[in-house]
Design a protein around this motif. Structure first.
Motif, PDB file in Angstrom:
ATOM      1  N   LEU A   1       0.819  -1.215   0.000  1.00 52.22           N
ATOM      2  CA  LEU A   1       0.000   0.000   0.000  1.00 52.22           C
ATOM      3  C   LEU A   1       0.854   1.267   0.000  1.00 52.22           C
ATOM      4  O   LEU A   1       0.387   2.321  -0.427  1.00 52.22           O
ATOM      5  CB  LEU A   1      -0.952   0.003   1.200  1.00 52.22           C
ATOM      6  N   ARG A   2       2.084   1.163   0.484  1.00 55.23           N
ATOM      7  CA  ARG A   2       2.991   2.323   0.410  1.00 55.23           C
ATOM      8  C   ARG A   2       3.587   2.461  -0.984  1.00 55.23           C
ATOM      9  O   ARG A   2       4.174   3.490  -1.300  1.00 55.23           O
ATOM     10  CB  ARG A   2       4.131   2.181   1.439  1.00 55.23           C
ATOM     11  N   HIS A   3       3.451   1.416  -1.804  1.00 51.95           N
ATOM     12  CA  HIS A   3       3.995   1.446  -3.166  1.00 51.95           C
ATOM     13  C   HIS A   3       2.903   1.010  -4.148  1.00 51.95           C
ATOM     14  O   HIS A   3       3.064   0.026  -4.871  1.00 51.95           O
ATOM     15  CB  HIS A   3       5.213   0.517  -3.275  1.00 51.95           C
ATOM     16  N   PRO A   4       1.773   1.740  -4.167  1.00 48.66           N
ATOM     17  CA  PRO A   4       0.649   1.308  -4.993  1.00 48.66           C
ATOM     18  C   PRO A   4       0.981   1.330  -6.484  1.00 48.66           C
ATOM     19  O   PRO A   4       1.689   2.223  -6.964  1.00 48.66           O
ATOM     20  CB  PRO A   4      -0.443   2.339  -4.664  1.00 48.66           C
ATOM     21  N   ASN A   5       0.480   0.311  -7.176  1.00 49.25           N
ATOM     22  CA  ASN A   5       0.607   0.214  -8.641  1.00 49.25           C
ATOM     23  C   ASN A   5       2.050   0.043  -9.118  1.00 49.25           C
ATOM     24  O   ASN A   5       2.319   0.141 -10.311  1.00 49.25           O
ATOM     25  CB  ASN A   5      -0.020   1.438  -9.322  1.00 49.25           C
ATOM     26  N   GLN A   6       2.978  -0.195  -8.198  1.00 45.53           N
ATOM     27  CA  GLN A   6       4.375  -0.386  -8.567  1.00 45.53           C
ATOM     28  C   GLN A   6       4.699  -1.889  -8.625  1.00 45.53           C
ATOM     29  O   GLN A   6       4.241  -2.656  -7.786  1.00 45.53           O
ATOM     30  CB  GLN A   6       5.316   0.275  -7.558  1.00 45.53           C
ATOM     31  N   VAL A   7       5.491  -2.256  -9.615  1.00 43.27           N
ATOM     32  CA  VAL A   7       5.998  -3.623  -9.664  1.00 43.27           C
ATOM     33  C   VAL A   7       7.159  -3.727  -8.678  1.00 43.27           C
ATOM     34  O   VAL A   7       8.171  -3.042  -8.818  1.00 43.27           O
ATOM     35  CB  VAL A   7       6.473  -3.985 -11.079  1.00 43.27           C
ATOM     36  N   LEU A   8       6.997  -4.567  -7.669  1.00 38.92           N
ATOM     37  CA  LEU A   8       8.002  -4.687  -6.610  1.00 38.92           C
ATOM     38  C   LEU A   8       8.733  -6.016  -6.742  1.00 38.92           C
ATOM     39  O   LEU A   8       8.107  -7.081  -6.638  1.00 38.92           O
ATOM     40  CB  LEU A   8       7.334  -4.601  -5.237  1.00 38.92           C
ATOM     41  N   PRO A   9      10.047  -5.985  -6.966  1.00 34.80           N
ATOM     42  CA  PRO A   9      10.807  -7.240  -7.037  1.00 34.80           C
ATOM     43  C   PRO A   9      10.687  -8.012  -5.724  1.00 34.80           C
ATOM     44  O   PRO A   9      10.648  -7.410  -4.643  1.00 34.80           O
ATOM     45  CB  PRO A   9      12.252  -6.765  -7.267  1.00 34.80           C
ATOM     46  N   LYS A  10      10.638  -9.328  -5.841  1.00 34.27           N
ATOM     47  CA  LYS A  10      10.497 -10.146  -4.635  1.00 34.27           C
ATOM     48  C   LYS A  10      11.663  -9.928  -3.673  1.00 34.27           C
ATOM     49  O   LYS A  10      11.489  -9.975  -2.451  1.00 34.27           O
ATOM     50  CB  LYS A  10      10.358 -11.622  -5.005  1.00 34.27           C
ATOM     51  N   GLU A  11      12.858  -9.656  -4.229  1.00 29.93           N
ATOM     52  CA  GLU A  11      14.028  -9.407  -3.366  1.00 29.93           C
ATOM     53  C   GLU A  11      13.813  -8.162  -2.515  1.00 29.93           C
ATOM     54  O   GLU A  11      14.138  -8.128  -1.330  1.00 29.93           O
ATOM     55  CB  GLU A  11      15.289  -9.232  -4.225  1.00 29.93           C
ATOM     56  N   GLN A  12      13.258  -7.115  -3.132  1.00 33.09           N
ATOM     57  CA  GLN A  12      13.022  -5.857  -2.416  1.00 33.09           C
ATOM     58  C   GLN A  12      12.008  -6.046  -1.294  1.00 33.09           C
ATOM     59  O   GLN A  12      12.204  -5.556  -0.173  1.00 33.09           O
ATOM     60  CB  GLN A  12      12.528  -4.793  -3.392  1.00 33.09           C
ATOM     61  N   ILE A  13      10.932  -6.754  -1.606  1.00 29.59           N
ATOM     62  CA  ILE A  13       9.897  -6.975  -0.589  1.00 29.59           C
ATOM     63  C   ILE A  13      10.464  -7.787   0.571  1.00 29.59           C
ATOM     64  O   ILE A  13      10.294  -7.425   1.743  1.00 29.59           O
ATOM     65  CB  ILE A  13       8.694  -7.713  -1.198  1.00 29.59           C
TER      66      ILE A  13
END
Length: 225
Positions: free
Chosen positions: A164-176
């Motif tokens: 929710l802090r990064h809406p609509n962004q593709v987030l790499p699994k490593e970053q998450i």
């Protein structure tokens, strides 16, 4: 309403000048010389400006603790360090990164973007799909069809709030993974995938055909708002 900032900077000359400049622009600024006591104060503010070079606990440690204490409050990191590694490390928990020296106009522009982006996080419930509602301020998730609260584990809640802090962004699994577990991601680790699967079981109408947490094969995940 005043823009309320928690500003953590140990350099008294820089801190005094920037505090004065921001207050002249209509912000309310609480300035701390170290991270001591910051976790108790962060909930009172809309945004954090955090210098990396601090006495005692460094900015990376302070920032991670603040984000854990108040996931919805954005953090803007300030640093004289320019290496890519420092920026990558900082952005594991921070929402933006500004290298010193900087112009106040640029700082203010970045602050406004972060405050606007997080505005709904503080004041409004967020709808996911057609049936899930999140109240970030109360830290609660509801099924709108039944009105009942959906109980998440600590890790599941942190993952959802990170999305929710990064809406609509593709987030790499490593970053998450590194943002949530605060340790390096090891190639092939299935921990995040398992947590995402369990989170889908609680949020999705059809976990096998997810509408809320989208998988981008080989890259990571995205939540659309």
């Amino acid at each position: 309403m005043d823009r309320s900032i928690l500003y953590i900077e140990d350099n008294e000359k820089i801190g005094s000048l920037l505090k004065e400049e921001l207050e002249q622009r209509g912000y309310s600024v609480q300035w701390l010389l170290s991270g001591e006591g910051a976790e108790e104060e962060v909930h009172q503010h809309q945004i954090v400006i955090l210098d990396i070079m601090l006495p005692g606990l460094d900015g990376f440690t302070v920032g991670k603790r603040l984000k854990k204490a108040a996931p919805a409050v954005p953090i803007l990191l300030l640093s004289a360090r320019t290496s890519v590694n420092d920026k990558v490390d900082g952005l594991q928990f921070a929402d933006d990164y500004l290298t010193k020296p900087f112009h106040t106009d640029e700082l203010v522009a970045r602050l406004e973007v972060l405050i606007r982006r997080s505005g709904g996080i503080h004041t409004e419930r967020i709808s996911l799909g057609n049936h899930i509602e999140v109240d970030p301020e109360a830290q609660m998730v509801f099924d709108k069809r039944t009105g009942e609260e959906i109980i998440l584990t600590g890790k599941q809640h942190r993952i959802l709030m990170y999305f929710l802090r990064h809406p609509n962004q593709v987030l790499p699994k490593e970053q998450i993974y590194e943002a949530i577990w605060e340790e390096p991601y090891l190639t092939g680790d299935k921990t995040l995938m398992v947590h995402i699967s369990r989170l889908r079981q609680k949020l999705e109408r059809s976990p096998d055909s997810p509408e809320i947490i989208e998988t981008l094969k080989g890259i990571g995940y995205r939540v659309k708002l």
